[in-house]
Design a protein around this motif. Structure first.
Motif, PDB file in Angstrom:
ATOM      1  N   LEU A   1       0.843  -1.197   0.000  1.00  0.00           N
ATOM      2  CA  LEU A   1       0.000   0.000   0.000  1.00  0.00           C
ATOM      3  C   LEU A   1       0.882   1.251   0.000  1.00  0.00           C
ATOM      4  CD1 LEU A   1      -2.745   1.482   0.263  1.00  0.00           C
ATOM      5  CD2 LEU A   1      -2.500   1.262   2.742  1.00  0.00           C
ATOM      6  N   ALA A   2       1.922   1.256   0.833  1.00  0.00           N
ATOM      7  CA  ALA A   2       2.815   2.422   0.897  1.00  0.00           C
ATOM      8  C   ALA A   2       3.447   2.674  -0.481  1.00  0.00           C
ATOM      9  CB  ALA A   2       3.896   2.190   1.948  1.00  0.00           C
ATOM     10  N   GLU A   3       3.810   1.597  -1.174  1.00  0.00           N
ATOM     11  CA  GLU A   3       4.409   1.753  -2.514  1.00  0.00           C
ATOM     12  C   GLU A   3       3.423   2.388  -3.493  1.00  0.00           C
ATOM     13  OE1 GLU A   3       5.753  -2.223  -3.079  1.00  0.00           O
ATOM     14  OE2 GLU A   3       7.768  -1.774  -2.289  1.00  0.00           O
ATOM     15  N   LYS A   4       2.154   1.930  -3.409  1.00  0.00           N
ATOM     16  CA  LYS A   4       1.127   2.506  -4.300  1.00  0.00           C
ATOM     17  C   LYS A   4       0.923   3.996  -4.005  1.00  0.00           C
ATOM     18  CE  LYS A   4      -1.761  -1.515  -5.155  1.00  0.00           C
ATOM     19  NZ  LYS A   4      -2.745  -2.304  -4.481  1.00  0.00           N
ATOM     20  N   ILE A   5       0.911   4.340  -2.729  1.00  0.00           N
ATOM     21  CA  ILE A   5       0.714   5.752  -2.355  1.00  0.00           C
ATOM     22  C   ILE A   5       1.866   6.586  -2.912  1.00  0.00           C
ATOM     23  CG2 ILE A   5       0.597   7.388  -0.422  1.00  0.00           C
ATOM     24  CD1 ILE A   5      -0.664   5.065   1.251  1.00  0.00           C
ATOM     25  N   ALA A   6       3.092   6.077  -2.714  1.00  0.00           N
ATOM     26  CA  ALA A   6       4.276   6.808  -3.198  1.00  0.00           C
ATOM     27  C   ALA A   6       4.209   6.974  -4.720  1.00  0.00           C
ATOM     28  CB  ALA A   6       5.544   6.068  -2.784  1.00  0.00           C
ATOM     29  N   GLU A   7       3.830   5.896  -5.400  1.00  0.00           N
ATOM     30  CA  GLU A   7       3.760   5.948  -6.870  1.00  0.00           C
ATOM     31  C   GLU A   7       2.750   7.009  -7.324  1.00  0.00           C
ATOM     32  OE1 GLU A   7       3.222   1.989  -8.551  1.00  0.00           O
ATOM     33  OE2 GLU A   7       2.219   2.986 -10.239  1.00  0.00           O
ATOM     34  N   LYS A   8       1.610   7.041  -6.640  1.00  0.00           N
ATOM     35  CA  LYS A   8       0.571   8.019  -7.026  1.00  0.00           C
ATOM     36  C   LYS A   8       1.023   9.446  -6.759  1.00  0.00           C
ATOM     37  CE  LYS A   8      -2.844   4.805  -7.533  1.00  0.00           C
ATOM     38  NZ  LYS A   8      -3.557   3.694  -7.048  1.00  0.00           N
TER      39      LYS A   8
ATOM     40  N   THR B   1     -10.832  -3.741   1.560  1.00  0.00           N
ATOM     41  CA  THR B   1      -9.852  -2.816   0.978  1.00  0.00           C
ATOM     42  C   THR B   1      -8.448  -3.241   1.426  1.00  0.00           C
ATOM     43  OG1 THR B   1      -9.611  -1.217   2.760  1.00  0.00           O
ATOM     44  CG2 THR B   1     -11.546  -0.961   1.315  1.00  0.00           C
ATOM     45  N   ASP B   2      -7.456  -2.507   0.940  1.00  0.00           N
ATOM     46  CA  ASP B   2      -6.079  -2.841   1.308  1.00  0.00           C
ATOM     47  C   ASP B   2      -5.569  -2.035   2.502  1.00  0.00           C
ATOM     48  OD1 ASP B   2      -6.049  -0.487  -0.117  1.00  0.00           O
ATOM     49  OD2 ASP B   2      -4.515  -1.096  -1.572  1.00  0.00           O
ATOM     50  N   THR B   3      -6.478  -1.607   3.398  1.00  0.00           N
ATOM     51  CA  THR B   3      -5.993  -0.960   4.635  1.00  0.00           C
ATOM     52  C   THR B   3      -5.134  -1.947   5.428  1.00  0.00           C
ATOM     53  OG1 THR B   3      -7.987  -1.612   5.838  1.00  0.00           O
ATOM     54  CG2 THR B   3      -7.972   0.610   4.887  1.00  0.00           C
ATOM     55  N   VAL B   4      -5.503  -3.231   5.317  1.00  0.00           N
ATOM     56  CA  VAL B   4      -4.683  -4.300   5.924  1.00  0.00           C
ATOM     57  C   VAL B   4      -4.190  -5.158   4.763  1.00  0.00           C
ATOM     58  CG1 VAL B   4      -4.711  -6.349   7.414  1.00  0.00           C
ATOM     59  CG2 VAL B   4      -6.083  -4.335   8.027  1.00  0.00           C
ATOM     60  N   PHE B   5      -2.911  -5.461   4.761  1.00  0.00           N
ATOM     61  CA  PHE B   5      -2.356  -6.299   3.688  1.00  0.00           C
ATOM     62  C   PHE B   5      -2.899  -7.724   3.821  1.00  0.00           C
ATOM     63  CE2 PHE B   5       1.159  -9.144   2.273  1.00  0.00           C
ATOM     64  CZ  PHE B   5       0.999  -8.900   0.917  1.00  0.00           C
ATOM     65  N   VAL B   6      -3.403  -8.252   2.696  1.00  0.00           N
ATOM     66  CA  VAL B   6      -3.910  -9.636   2.711  1.00  0.00           C
ATOM     67  C   VAL B   6      -2.882 -10.529   2.003  1.00  0.00           C
ATOM     68  CG1 VAL B   6      -5.833 -11.166   2.117  1.00  0.00           C
ATOM     69  CG2 VAL B   6      -6.280  -8.739   2.539  1.00  0.00           C
ATOM     70  N   PRO B   7      -2.120 -11.314   2.774  1.00  0.00           N
ATOM     71  CA  PRO B   7      -1.103 -12.158   2.143  1.00  0.00           C
ATOM     72  C   PRO B   7      -1.746 -13.274   1.310  1.00  0.00           C
ATOM     73  CG  PRO B   7      -1.266 -12.660   4.476  1.00  0.00           C
ATOM     74  CD  PRO B   7      -2.187 -11.501   4.228  1.00  0.00           C
ATOM     75  N   LYS B   8      -0.973 -13.835   0.401  1.00  0.00           N
ATOM     76  CA  LYS B   8      -1.483 -14.873  -0.521  1.00  0.00           C
ATOM     77  C   LYS B   8      -2.237 -15.975   0.208  1.00  0.00           C
ATOM     78  CE  LYS B   8      -0.075 -15.667  -5.059  1.00  0.00           C
ATOM     79  NZ  LYS B   8       0.706 -14.501  -5.545  1.00  0.00           N
ATOM     80  N   GLU B   9      -1.668 -16.428   1.341  1.00  0.00           N
ATOM     81  CA  GLU B   9      -2.288 -17.561   2.041  1.00  0.00           C
ATOM     82  C   GLU B   9      -3.648 -17.211   2.659  1.00  0.00           C
ATOM     83  OE1 GLU B   9       0.625 -16.176   2.763  1.00  0.00           O
ATOM     84  OE2 GLU B   9       0.796 -15.781   4.920  1.00  0.00           O
ATOM     85  N   LYS B  10      -3.984 -15.918   2.712  1.00  0.00           N
ATOM     86  CA  LYS B  10      -5.296 -15.546   3.259  1.00  0.00           C
ATOM     87  C   LYS B  10      -6.272 -15.126   2.157  1.00  0.00           C
ATOM     88  CE  LYS B  10      -4.104 -14.288   7.940  1.00  0.00           C
ATOM     89  NZ  LYS B  10      -4.264 -13.312   9.005  1.00  0.00           N
TER      90      LYS B  10
END
Ligand code: R5P
Length: 301
Positions: free
Chosen positions: A12-19, A270-279
């Protein structure tokens, strides 16, 4: 502006920075064999407006400690201002004493954040609208509701909105109004505070409002039981299609498994919490709030 990410939600932080046409400022993060943690900012932040992105989801205490150290590191390194972006705010449900002898954990973390001289907080869909008033610093309380409304419009007109418990009715009413006055009601939840067992066996409101499609809306999904039990009851009342929306995908215990085999057709978070692949699971769709945070940062700096 320097954007720093804790380790809880780097995507999420990466997406914010990119935007914001920027990059994340590098941080070295190290855990010692005894479990203690050390962070070091790798770039100068002297006279910079520093933004620290960290969701205090599980492991909650570890993520809080890392955030506290990042704030202290930035302050000691001469940051001009520090904005904490905490899309998911851990301990927000412990906002008052439920049973005598309990701590108000939310107030404890607020005191720590303020004593570290954070200038501003940006957070999402806090558990109650009173929470920002507990702070003595400016709080931008954003909501994923506009993202949900856009999606719900796609389900047509024959839709009823449902709060899975009485505490969430206000949230659902706001969305119902924004969608032109859709009907809404609530299922009634009883949670045993000791055992955590949830029971949903009745509907508050006029059941004539029920439609072919029901959309359950909540602030978060933790064990998943609230959503699953609410959907079960709606199915008993003959609702054909059931969708669910929740801002925070806390996903504790075996939430992904019980949600996947529930009466719900699709579950949006939403992506407020990161959802890892296993979840992740088939019925799950994750919407991003990165645009909303980037806009908030862009217009306030
Ligand atoms: C409670 O008041 C919240 O709004 C959610 O309904 C609750 O946290 C969901 O928890 P779980 O998924 O464990 O039932």
């Amino acid at each position: 502006m320097k954007i720093i990410s804790g380790s809880s939600n780097k995507p999420l932080a990466e997406k914010i920075a990119e935007k914001l046409h920027s990059n994340l400022s590098p941080v070295e993060s190290h855990t010692f064999p005894d479990g203690e943690h050390r962070v070091q900012l790798q770039e100068s932040v002297v006279e910079e407006d520093v933004v620290i992105v960290q969701s205090t989801s599980s492991p909650v205490d570890q993520n809080y400690m890392e955030l506290f150290f990042l704030i202290d590191g930035a302050r000691r390194s001469g940051a001009r201002s520090i904005t904490v972006v905490m899309p998911y705010f851990g301990y927000q449900r412990q906002d008052h004493v439920f049973r005598s002898g309990e701590a108000v954990s939310l107030e404890v973390v607020i005191k720590i954040l303020e004593s570290l001289t954070v200038n501003r907080l940006i957070s999402f869909d806090l558990h109650t609208i009173r929470i920002p008033d507990l702070f003595h610093i400016p709080v931008s309380h954003l909501s994923a509701a506009p993202l949900f409304e856009k999606k719900i419009r796609e389900f047509g007109d024959d839709v009823v909105l449902v709060s899975p418990d009485m505490g969430g009715v206000r949230r659902v009413k706001i969305i119902a109004d924004a969608l032109g006055g859709l009907p809404y009601l609530a299922t009634v939840k009883d949670r045993d505070l000791e055992s955590g067992v949830i029971q949903i066996s009745s509907i508050e409101g006029d059941t004539k409002k029920l439609r072919k499609t029901a959309v359950i809306i909540d602030d978060m999904i933790s064990s998943g039981k609230t959503m699953v039990e609410s959907a079960k009851l709606l199915r008993k009342y003959g609702v054909e299609r059931i969708f669910a929306f929740a801002t925070h995908a806390v996903f504790s215990e075996d939430a992904p498994a019980i949600l996947e085999k529930s009466d719900m057709e699709e579950i949006y978070v939403t992506d407020t919490v990161f959802v890892p692949k296993e979840k992740q699971f088939e019925k799950l769709e994750v919407l991003t709030i990165s645009d909303m945070i980037a806009n908030e940062l862009a217009t306030s700096h």
